[in-house]
Design a protein around this motif. Structure first.
Motif, PDB file in Angstrom:
ATOM      1  N   GLN A 257       0.946  -1.062   0.029  1.00 49.83           N
ATOM      2  CA  GLN A 257      -0.168  -0.140   0.244  1.00 49.83           C
ATOM      3  C   GLN A 257       0.975   1.254   0.005  1.00 49.83           C
ATOM      4  O   GLN A 257       1.846   1.322   0.534  1.00 49.83           O
ATOM      5  CB  GLN A 257      -0.881   0.197   1.361  1.00 49.83           C
ATOM      6  N   VAL A 258       0.493   2.292  -0.731  1.00 53.79           N
ATOM      7  CA  VAL A 258       1.501   3.491  -1.071  1.00 53.79           C
ATOM      8  C   VAL A 258       0.521   4.832  -0.974  1.00 53.79           C
ATOM      9  O   VAL A 258      -0.699   4.661  -1.026  1.00 53.79           O
ATOM     10  CB  VAL A 258       1.892   3.174  -2.467  1.00 53.79           C
ATOM     11  N   LEU A 259       1.235   5.642  -0.202  1.00 50.01           N
ATOM     12  CA  LEU A 259       0.784   7.083  -0.561  1.00 50.01           C
ATOM     13  C   LEU A 259       1.440   7.846  -1.473  1.00 50.01           C
ATOM     14  O   LEU A 259       2.693   7.834  -1.323  1.00 50.01           O
ATOM     15  CB  LEU A 259       0.853   7.848   0.880  1.00 50.01           C
ATOM     16  N   ALA A 260       0.822   8.541  -2.213  1.00 51.49           N
ATOM     17  CA  ALA A 260       1.681   9.249  -3.571  1.00 51.49           C
ATOM     18  C   ALA A 260       1.302  10.518  -3.630  1.00 51.49           C
ATOM     19  O   ALA A 260      -0.046  10.835  -3.461  1.00 51.49           O
ATOM     20  CB  ALA A 260       1.477   8.417  -4.611  1.00 51.49           C
ATOM     21  N   ALA A 261       1.969  11.479  -3.777  1.00 48.59           N
ATOM     22  CA  ALA A 261       1.604  12.864  -4.170  1.00 48.59           C
ATOM     23  C   ALA A 261       1.679  13.117  -5.558  1.00 48.59           C
ATOM     24  O   ALA A 261       2.442  12.660  -6.390  1.00 48.59           O
ATOM     25  CB  ALA A 261       3.061  13.561  -3.710  1.00 48.59           C
ATOM     26  N   LEU A 262       0.455  13.667  -5.978  1.00 53.07           N
ATOM     27  CA  LEU A 262       0.263  14.071  -7.301  1.00 53.07           C
ATOM     28  C   LEU A 262       0.293  15.558  -7.496  1.00 53.07           C
ATOM     29  O   LEU A 262      -0.588  16.515  -6.999  1.00 53.07           O
ATOM     30  CB  LEU A 262      -1.100  13.419  -7.791  1.00 53.07           C
ATOM     31  N   ASN A 263       1.635  15.764  -8.248  1.00 53.75           N
ATOM     32  CA  ASN A 263       1.833  17.370  -8.270  1.00 53.75           C
ATOM     33  C   ASN A 263       0.790  18.234  -9.025  1.00 53.75           C
ATOM     34  O   ASN A 263       0.177  19.216  -8.210  1.00 53.75           O
ATOM     35  CB  ASN A 263       3.052  17.480  -8.998  1.00 53.75           C
ATOM     36  N   GLY A 264       0.446  18.168 -10.169  1.00 44.93           N
ATOM     37  CA  GLY A 264      -0.349  19.092 -11.023  1.00 44.93           C
ATOM     38  C   GLY A 264      -1.933  18.913 -10.379  1.00 44.93           C
ATOM     39  O   GLY A 264      -2.312  20.207 -10.230  1.00 44.93           O
ATOM     40  N   PRO A 265      -2.404  18.007 -10.179  1.00 43.91           N
ATOM     41  CA  PRO A 265      -3.874  17.782  -9.629  1.00 43.91           C
ATOM     42  C   PRO A 265      -3.762  18.359  -8.032  1.00 43.91           C
ATOM     43  O   PRO A 265      -4.944  18.313  -7.484  1.00 43.91           O
ATOM     44  CB  PRO A 265      -4.284  16.504  -9.520  1.00 43.91           C
ATOM     45  N   ASN A 266      -2.834  18.676  -7.322  1.00 43.61           N
ATOM     46  CA  ASN A 266      -2.901  18.888  -5.872  1.00 43.61           C
ATOM     47  C   ASN A 266      -3.625  17.812  -5.131  1.00 43.61           C
ATOM     48  O   ASN A 266      -4.395  18.257  -3.998  1.00 43.61           O
ATOM     49  CB  ASN A 266      -3.543  20.217  -5.622  1.00 43.61           C
ATOM     50  N   GLU A 267      -2.901  16.596  -5.198  1.00 50.42           N
ATOM     51  CA  GLU A 267      -3.685  15.530  -4.210  1.00 50.42           C
ATOM     52  C   GLU A 267      -2.577  14.594  -3.600  1.00 50.42           C
ATOM     53  O   GLU A 267      -1.488  14.573  -4.151  1.00 50.42           O
ATOM     54  CB  GLU A 267      -4.710  14.579  -5.281  1.00 50.42           C
ATOM     55  N   VAL A 268      -2.988  13.985  -2.801  1.00 50.39           N
ATOM     56  CA  VAL A 268      -2.292  12.892  -2.250  1.00 50.39           C
ATOM     57  C   VAL A 268      -3.378  11.748  -2.235  1.00 50.39           C
ATOM     58  O   VAL A 268      -4.553  11.738  -1.948  1.00 50.39           O
ATOM     59  CB  VAL A 268      -1.815  13.038  -0.836  1.00 50.39           C
ATOM     60  N   VAL A 269      -2.860  10.456  -2.978  1.00 47.20           N
ATOM     61  CA  VAL A 269      -3.815   9.172  -3.038  1.00 47.20           C
ATOM     62  C   VAL A 269      -3.127   8.329  -2.168  1.00 47.20           C
ATOM     63  O   VAL A 269      -1.951   8.018  -2.126  1.00 47.20           O
ATOM     64  CB  VAL A 269      -3.878   9.014  -4.580  1.00 47.20           C
ATOM     65  N   ARG A 270      -4.162   7.365  -2.015  1.00 44.62           N
ATOM     66  CA  ARG A 270      -3.904   6.118  -1.404  1.00 44.62           C
ATOM     67  C   ARG A 270      -3.769   5.056  -2.356  1.00 44.62           C
ATOM     68  O   ARG A 270      -4.953   4.895  -3.111  1.00 44.62           O
ATOM     69  CB  ARG A 270      -4.546   5.654  -0.283  1.00 44.62           C
TER      70      ARG A 270
END
Length: 324
Positions: A257-270
Motif C-alpha cells: 500500500q502506497v501514499l503518493a503525491a500528485l503534483n499537478g492535481p494537488n492531491e495525495v492518493v492512497r
C-alpha cells in the motif's frame, strides 16, 4: 526570467497537464478524507529566501531533512518546526540556466543513512556540479559521483542492506546506481517505461520488498522493477496507472500500500496493492503542487507549494487504518 517566475511556469505546466486528463485514476474514488485525519499545515517556509521544499527524509523522532530546491540547500527541521540550514551547495556561474526543462539549479532527492550521512542530488546543467553529493555530520558537502549535465537527477533511494543508491533521471529516462562510497554511476535500467512524453519521466524512487519502485510523472504510472541477482534490473511492472502528475511516494508500512503525491492535481492518493486508488488529501486541505511525502509511524509529512507562487509549507496528517 527570475527563479520565482520559472517555478511558477513549472507549476502552470503541471496544472495544464493535469487538466488535459479528465478521467480519474483507474479505480479511483474522488474526494478527500479517507484514512487521513488531523490534517494541518505544520510549518510555513520562507519563499523569499528560496525555501522551496522539494524532498524529505525523516528520523524516528520526527526530525525532517529537507532539500530547498531553488536555494540549493539542505535543511534540518526539528519536530517543533525550527529550521536549521545545514549546507548550501555551490551555485553554477550561470545560475543553472542550462538545467534541462527547468532552467535553474536545484537540489532534489535526499536520503539519510543510518550513520547520519545525508545524500543529495543536485541538477545544475553543468558538468562541474551536477551529481550526487554527500553531507557527513560536521563536514562540508562534497560531490561523490558526477551525473550527466544534460539530465535531471531527481529521485534518490537507498538500499541499506547493499549500501547502494539508486538515482532516477527524469529527462534521460534512466535509473543509475552507485555505492554509498561514490564513484562512477552505472546505468541500471533504461527501460522505455521510464521515459518522459515531453516533460518529466521517471521521478520518485523507493527500495521495497526486493525491488526498486519508481513513479513516472508524465505517464502517471507506479512501477516495480525487481532487483535480480548481481543487482541486475528486471523488467518494469506497472502496478498502478492513471496517476496524473505522480511525483514522490511512500509505503505505509503494510504490504504494498502506497501514499503518493500528485503534483499537478494537488492531491495525495492512497494506492492499494491491486492498483486502485483513493484521494485522501486535495487542494481543500491546503495542498499546492505536493512534491514529496514521507511517513513516521502514523504521522504523514507532505511538502507542498515548492513550485507555485503561494505559501510553501509542510503539511502533516495522521494515518489511520494502515492495514486496510
Amino acid at each position: 526570467m527570475s527563479k520565482r517566475a520559472l517555478m511558477t511556469t513549472v507549476s502552470a505546466f503541471l496544472a495544464a497537464a493535469a487538466a488535459l486528463t479528465t478521467a480519474a485514476p483507474a479505480g479511483a474514488t474522488p474526494g478527500s478524507g479517507g484514512p487521513l485525519t488531523d490534517v494541518r499545515i505544520a510549518h510555513h517556509f520562507d519563499r523569499d529566501a528560496g525555501q522551496s521544499p522539494e524532498n524529505v527524509a525523516l528520523l524516528p523522532d520526527g526530525t525532517a531533512y529537507v532539500t530547498f530546491a531553488a536555494a540549493h540547500q539542505i535543511a534540518r527541521i526539528s519536530p517543533r518546526g525550527a529550521v536549521h540550514i545545514l549546507a548550501t551547495l555551490p551555485a553554477p556561474a550561470d545560475d543553472g540556466v542550462r538545467t534541462p526543462v527547468l532552467g535553474f539549479a536545484l537540489t532534489t532527492g535526499i536520503v539519510r543513512d543510518a550513520d547520519g550521512t545525508l545524500y543529495v542530488l543536485y541538477a545544475t546543467g553543468t558538468s562541474e556540479l551536477t551529481g550526487l553529493w554527500r553531507l557527513r555530520p560536521g563536514q562540508a558537502p562534497e560531490r561523490i559521483a558526477a551525473l550527466p549535465a544534460d539530465g535531471l537527477p531527481n529521485g534518490l533511494a537507498l538500499d541499506e542492506r547493499s549500501k547502494r543508491l539508486y538515482i532516477t533521471d527524469s529527462v534521460l529516462g534512466t535509473v543509475r546506481t552507485v555505492p554509498t562510497t561514490g564513484g562512477t554511476p552505472t546505468a541500471w535500467s533504461t527501460a522505455p517505461e521510464l521515459a518522459s512524453t515531453g516533460f518529466l519521466g521517471v521521478n520518485g524512487a523507493k527500495v521495497h520488498d526486493g525491488a526498486l519502485w519508481v513513479s513516472n510523472l508524465d505517464r502517471g504510472t507506479l512501477l516495480r522493477i525487481p532487483v535480480r541477482p548481481g543487482n541486475r534490473a528486471g523488467a518494469p511492472q506497472v502496478r498502478a496507472s492513471g496517476l496524473v502528475g505522480i511525483d514522490d511516494f511512500t509505503f505505509t508500512g503494510h504490504g504494498n500500500q502506497v501514499l503518493a503525491a500528485l503534483n499537478g492535481p494537488n492531491e495525495v492518493v492512497r494506492i492499494r496493492p491491486d492498483g486502485t486508488s483513493t484521494t485522501v488529501l486535495d487542494a481543500a486541505d491546503g495542498l499546492r503542487g505536493p512534491t514529496s511525502i514521507a511517513l513516521r509511524h502514523d504521522d504523514v509529512y507532505v511538502l507542498s507549494a515548492a513550485y507555485t507562487s503561494t505559501d510553501p509549507n509542510l503539511l502533516r496528517a495522521r494515518l489511520s487504518g494502515r492495514r486496510h
